[in-house]
Motif scaffolding. Structure first.
Motif, PDB file in Angstrom:
ATOM      1  N   MET A   1       0.840  -1.179   0.000  1.00  6.76           N
ATOM      2  CA  MET A   1       0.000   0.000   0.000  1.00  6.76           C
ATOM      3  C   MET A   1       0.886   1.244   0.000  1.00  6.76           C
ATOM      4  O   MET A   1       1.796   1.367   0.795  1.00  6.76           O
ATOM      5  N   SER A   2       0.620   2.152  -0.905  1.00 11.45           N
ATOM      6  CA  SER A   2       1.379   3.389  -0.992  1.00 11.45           C
ATOM      7  C   SER A   2       0.904   4.383   0.057  1.00 11.45           C
ATOM      8  O   SER A   2      -0.270   4.413   0.409  1.00 11.45           O
ATOM      9  N   ALA A   3       1.829   5.167   0.526  1.00  8.38           N
ATOM     10  CA  ALA A   3       1.499   6.204   1.502  1.00  8.38           C
ATOM     11  C   ALA A   3       2.248   7.468   1.127  1.00  8.38           C
ATOM     12  O   ALA A   3       3.308   7.417   0.504  1.00  8.38           O
ATOM     13  N   PHE A   4       1.695   8.610   1.527  1.00  7.06           N
ATOM     14  CA  PHE A   4       2.373   9.882   1.300  1.00  7.06           C
ATOM     15  C   PHE A   4       3.544   9.984   2.267  1.00  7.06           C
ATOM     16  O   PHE A   4       3.361   9.924   3.480  1.00  7.06           O
ATOM     17  N   LEU A   5       4.746  10.123   1.723  1.00  4.16           N
ATOM     18  CA  LEU A   5       5.976  10.207   2.511  1.00  4.16           C
ATOM     19  C   LEU A   5       6.838  11.348   1.996  1.00  4.16           C
ATOM     20  O   LEU A   5       6.724  11.759   0.856  1.00  4.16           O
ATOM     21  N   GLY A   6       7.746  11.797   2.810  1.00  7.34           N
ATOM     22  CA  GLY A   6       8.762  12.742   2.372  1.00  7.34           C
ATOM     23  C   GLY A   6       8.466  14.187   2.747  1.00  7.34           C
ATOM     24  O   GLY A   6       7.393  14.532   3.228  1.00  7.34           O
ATOM     25  N   LYS A   7       9.496  14.995   2.513  1.00 13.37           N
ATOM     26  CA  LYS A   7       9.473  16.427   2.836  1.00 13.37           C
ATOM     27  C   LYS A   7      10.070  17.150   1.642  1.00 13.37           C
ATOM     28  O   LYS A   7      11.141  16.776   1.153  1.00 13.37           O
ATOM     29  N   TYR A   8       9.392  18.194   1.168  1.00 10.96           N
ATOM     30  CA  TYR A   8       9.786  18.890  -0.051  1.00 10.96           C
ATOM     31  C   TYR A   8       9.672  20.396   0.163  1.00 10.96           C
ATOM     32  O   TYR A   8       8.682  20.867   0.734  1.00 10.96           O
ATOM     33  N   TYR A   9      10.667  21.123  -0.308  1.00  7.88           N
ATOM     34  CA  TYR A   9      10.689  22.570  -0.153  1.00  7.88           C
ATOM     35  C   TYR A   9      10.326  23.225  -1.483  1.00  7.88           C
ATOM     36  O   TYR A   9      10.906  22.898  -2.521  1.00  7.88           O
ATOM     37  N   LYS A  31      -2.990   5.436  -6.875  1.00 11.63           N
ATOM     38  CA  LYS A  31      -3.716   4.760  -5.796  1.00 11.63           C
ATOM     39  C   LYS A  31      -5.196   5.114  -5.771  1.00 11.63           C
ATOM     40  O   LYS A  31      -6.029   4.286  -5.398  1.00 11.63           O
ATOM     41  N   TYR A  32      -5.525   6.323  -6.144  1.00 14.57           N
ATOM     42  CA  TYR A  32      -6.896   6.806  -6.005  1.00 14.57           C
ATOM     43  C   TYR A  32      -7.584   6.880  -7.362  1.00 14.57           C
ATOM     44  O   TYR A  32      -6.966   7.203  -8.369  1.00 14.57           O
ATOM     45  N   SER A  33      -8.890   6.599  -7.355  1.00 18.61           N
ATOM     46  CA  SER A  33      -9.634   6.602  -8.614  1.00 18.61           C
ATOM     47  C   SER A  33     -10.162   7.982  -8.958  1.00 18.61           C
ATOM     48  O   SER A  33     -10.433   8.278 -10.113  1.00 18.61           O
ATOM     49  N   ASN A  34     -10.311   8.846  -7.969  1.00 24.09           N
ATOM     50  CA  ASN A  34     -10.794  10.202  -8.195  1.00 24.09           C
ATOM     51  C   ASN A  34      -9.648  11.149  -7.855  1.00 24.09           C
ATOM     52  O   ASN A  34      -9.075  11.063  -6.775  1.00 24.09           O
TER      53      ASN A  34
END
Length: 151
Positions: A1-9, A31-34
């Motif tokens: 299962m994918s998850a939102f990870l990381g930090k971006y500037y 991951k998402y259909s909509n």
């Protein structure tokens, strides 16, 4: 299962748009259909939460099943639900953060976009630095609580 990870500037453009980082966009599109997103105030922090459509609907369903007379539920709805707006990722991978939401979260030009498993957060860079400073927490208490969770 994918998850939102990381930090971006990133930097907001003059119209209040910001790029959603490619790794986070990939999760949204794979991951998402909509592909609709909901952006709202975080309940207790000076930042914004961005939910994919499906995650937003899960949250709404949980709230519908809670006692509406609860002060905590009412505060949460006033803070989070009332400030929510729908947004979409444009062809350049950006979203528009409405002016009112930028004001509520004290977001200026330099931002940090953070993956938070089922949602994305947008922080003003100076606030992010402040909130993640290990010198500003009770490290022993945090370690003990996290150990209790098995982390």
């Amino acid at each position: 299962m994918s998850a939102f990870l990381g930090k971006y500037y990133y930097t907001l453009d003059q119209k209040g748009r910001v790029i959603i980082p490619a790794p986070l966009r990939e999760i949204i599109f794979n991951k998402y259909s909509n592909f609709k997103l909901y952006i709202t105030n975080a309940p207790f922090d000076k930042c914004l939460d961005i939910y994919p459509y499906e995650e937003w609907n899960k949250l709404i369903e949980k709230l519908r099943n809670l006692p509406q007379s609860s002060d905590s539920v009412e505060f949460y709805q006033r803070r989070v639900i009332a400030s929510a707006s729908e947004c979409e990722i444009d062809k350049q991978g950006r979203i528009l953060i409405p002016y009112e939401q930028r004001q509520d979260a004290d977001i200026n030009t330099d931002v940090v976009i953070v993956g938070m498993l089922n949602r994305i957060q947008v922080w003003d860079k100076s606030k992010w630095i402040e909130i993640t400073d290990p010198n500003k927490i009770d490290i022993k208490a945090f370690k003990a609580e996290l150990t209790g969770y098995g982390i």
